[in-house]
Each structure stands twice: as C-alpha cells, then as structure tokens.
Design a protein around this motif. Sequence first.
Motif, PDB file in Angstrom:
ATOM      1  N   MET A 265       0.826  -1.203   0.000  1.00  0.00           N
ATOM      2  CA  MET A 265       0.000   0.000   0.000  1.00  0.00           C
ATOM      3  C   MET A 265       0.864   1.258   0.000  1.00  0.00           C
ATOM      4  O   MET A 265       0.595   2.217  -0.729  1.00  0.00           O
ATOM      5  CB  MET A 265      -0.911  -0.001   1.229  1.00  0.00           C
ATOM      6  N   VAL A 266       1.917   1.255   0.817  1.00  0.00           N
ATOM      7  CA  VAL A 266       2.832   2.394   0.852  1.00  0.00           C
ATOM      8  C   VAL A 266       3.485   2.591  -0.507  1.00  0.00           C
ATOM      9  O   VAL A 266       3.549   3.712  -1.035  1.00  0.00           O
ATOM     10  CB  VAL A 266       3.906   2.188   1.947  1.00  0.00           C
ATOM     11  N   ALA A 267       3.978   1.499  -1.088  1.00  0.00           N
ATOM     12  CA  ALA A 267       4.671   1.586  -2.373  1.00  0.00           C
ATOM     13  C   ALA A 267       3.758   2.115  -3.469  1.00  0.00           C
ATOM     14  O   ALA A 267       4.135   3.001  -4.240  1.00  0.00           O
ATOM     15  CB  ALA A 267       5.229   0.219  -2.764  1.00  0.00           C
ATOM     16  N   LEU A 268       2.537   1.581  -3.555  1.00  0.00           N
ATOM     17  CA  LEU A 268       1.608   2.013  -4.605  1.00  0.00           C
ATOM     18  C   LEU A 268       1.201   3.467  -4.431  1.00  0.00           C
ATOM     19  O   LEU A 268       1.112   4.222  -5.403  1.00  0.00           O
ATOM     20  CB  LEU A 268       0.371   1.111  -4.605  1.00  0.00           C
ATOM     21  N   SER A 269       0.935   3.874  -3.199  1.00  0.00           N
ATOM     22  CA  SER A 269       0.531   5.258  -2.943  1.00  0.00           C
ATOM     23  C   SER A 269       1.640   6.231  -3.308  1.00  0.00           C
ATOM     24  O   SER A 269       1.394   7.278  -3.911  1.00  0.00           O
ATOM     25  CB  SER A 269       0.158   5.442  -1.468  1.00  0.00           C
ATOM     26  N   VAL A 270       2.868   5.870  -2.958  1.00  0.00           N
ATOM     27  CA  VAL A 270       4.009   6.740  -3.240  1.00  0.00           C
ATOM     28  C   VAL A 270       4.279   6.803  -4.736  1.00  0.00           C
ATOM     29  O   VAL A 270       4.467   7.890  -5.303  1.00  0.00           O
ATOM     30  CB  VAL A 270       5.256   6.230  -2.482  1.00  0.00           C
ATOM     31  N   VAL A 271       4.290   5.653  -5.401  1.00  0.00           N
ATOM     32  CA  VAL A 271       4.650   5.605  -6.823  1.00  0.00           C
ATOM     33  C   VAL A 271       3.593   6.266  -7.698  1.00  0.00           C
ATOM     34  O   VAL A 271       3.917   7.036  -8.609  1.00  0.00           O
ATOM     35  CB  VAL A 271       4.871   4.142  -7.271  1.00  0.00           C
ATOM     36  N   ARG A 272       2.333   5.984  -7.427  1.00  0.00           N
ATOM     37  CA  ARG A 272       1.273   6.493  -8.299  1.00  0.00           C
ATOM     38  C   ARG A 272       1.028   7.985  -8.143  1.00  0.00           C
ATOM     39  O   ARG A 272       0.816   8.687  -9.129  1.00  0.00           O
ATOM     40  CB  ARG A 272      -0.035   5.745  -8.003  1.00  0.00           C
ATOM     41  N   GLU A 273       1.034   8.487  -6.904  1.00  0.00           N
ATOM     42  CA  GLU A 273       0.545   9.858  -6.723  1.00  0.00           C
ATOM     43  C   GLU A 273       1.399  10.717  -5.797  1.00  0.00           C
ATOM     44  O   GLU A 273       1.765  11.840  -6.165  1.00  0.00           O
ATOM     45  CB  GLU A 273      -0.893   9.810  -6.176  1.00  0.00           C
ATOM     46  N   LEU A 274       1.700  10.240  -4.607  1.00  0.00           N
ATOM     47  CA  LEU A 274       2.299  11.121  -3.603  1.00  0.00           C
ATOM     48  C   LEU A 274       3.669  11.648  -4.015  1.00  0.00           C
ATOM     49  O   LEU A 274       3.917  12.859  -3.952  1.00  0.00           O
ATOM     50  CB  LEU A 274       2.405  10.375  -2.261  1.00  0.00           C
ATOM     51  N   ALA A 275       4.558  10.769  -4.432  1.00  0.00           N
ATOM     52  CA  ALA A 275       5.909  11.220  -4.799  1.00  0.00           C
ATOM     53  C   ALA A 275       5.906  12.182  -5.990  1.00  0.00           C
ATOM     54  O   ALA A 275       6.536  13.243  -5.925  1.00  0.00           O
ATOM     55  CB  ALA A 275       6.813  10.017  -5.067  1.00  0.00           C
TER      56      ALA A 275
END
Length: 269
Positions: A95-105
């Motif tokens: 969940m952390v990886a997907l959230s960071v890669v898709r949008e947050l970062a």
Amino acid sequence: MKLPTLKYSRRLSATDYIYNFLATISGLTLFSIEFIKQAVVPPFEVEQIKKHMDELGVKTLPIVSVTGLIIGLVLAMQSYPVLARFGATDFLPGMVALSVVRELAPVITALIFAGRVSSGIGAELGSMRVTEQIDAMEVSAVNPFKFLVVTRVIATTMILPLLTIYVIVIAILGGYIAVIITESMTFEYYKNAVITSIEFGDFIPGVAKTFVFGYIVGIVGAYKGFTAEGGTEGVGKASTTSVVISSLLILIFDMVLVKITLWLWPTLG
C-alpha cells in the motif's frame, strides 16, 4: 514576440482580476509556442542546460530527501492502525509503495520543486529584465530567449523525473523505518512485498507525468520573470506568482493526467 500586459494597481477590480487571469493564460500559451520553436533550432546550449540541471535540480536534493522520508514515515504510521483492525498489516508495504509511486511522490516532489525552482527562475530573470540585462543581450546579438528561457525549461523538464524516482526510493525506505518501529518485519520481506505490488503500469505513468510538471515549473517561472516590470516590486511579484501559478497548474494537470492514465491503463482503476 508580443505578450499580453498585466494590470498592476493597489486596487484591482473584479474585471481586472479576470483580465489578468486571461492575459496570463494567453501569455503562457504564446510563450510555450515560442519555446517549442526555439528549442528545436540550434545551437542547443548543452553546457548551459547541464549547469541549470545542477543548480536547479541537484541542489534541491536535501529538501526532497527530507520530504520523501517524511512521506513514507507518515503514510506507514497512519495506515498501520487502520490495517491492523482488519488483520491486513501484511499489505502495508504494498500500500505504501503504490501510494508513493502512483501519486504522492510525483505531486509532492513537483510542488516542492515549484516552490524552490519556479520562484528562483522568476526572481532571477525578473531581476535581469528590470535591470535591462536582457535588453543588453538583445543589443549584443545574443538571443536571450534561447539562452535564458529554453535552457532552464529543458533543465527543469529533465531533472524533475530523476528527483521523483529518488523520492520514491527514499519514501519507500521511510515506510520501512515506520514498519520496523511498529512491528517486526524483515527488510527482505518488505522488499519482496514492495516489488511484488508494483507493476510496470504503476511506475511509468507516475514518473512520466513529472515531465509535464517539470515543464510547467520552468515555463511559468521563465514567463513571469521574462515579462516582469515595475522595478524591485515587479521582481517580487514575479517570484510569488510563479509559485502560485505553477503549483495550481500542477494540481490541475495532475487531475487531467490521472484521468488519461486510467483511460490508457484500465487495470489501474
């Protein structure tokens, strides 16, 4: 190149604000067209582009490093109690990886980049405009648009995706630090869970849109600085409005690009 003139006054009416908004949009459009024309015509000023990539990108590493680490830490710490209620803590790395890669970062890095770089470009070029350095370059048969604008916009467009990839790595490591604080999870398990959860369709769209964000940061800062007027007060306005406009455009284009991404990769929805 004839660009629209903005209205400056201590008391602007509603009509004046609307006029300035439309003038800014039309001015940015004309400025972008001129950039495209100039960017494909030699000479390409490669050394200047490298110089600006170092000044505008590499020197941004400290602040984006801290930002990326905090993103991962906070996201993991906030998500852990919610997932723990449903016994789904094993899904935390993914969940952390997907959230960071898709949008947050991509978005947060672009906003941080806009705050530091767009204002800097606006202030630098604005100072050159009001002190007539740009006019002096034109008299000296030097193309100021190509030398000052094109090089900076290309540099911001190329460096932001690299910064985003760096922030993604730092944020995922920050997530691991939060995970080992809350529960015992080996790095090998965390790494494998992250790699398993991220697919090609997650990584490429998230990073690809940062090319657009980098272009926005560069073109807005260059436009506001290149068209600055009114002495030192105009330089301050150019710097401030560069950040506001570029941040707003990043959020607007992010919304559009997310929709395009979901259309091109339906499995992301």
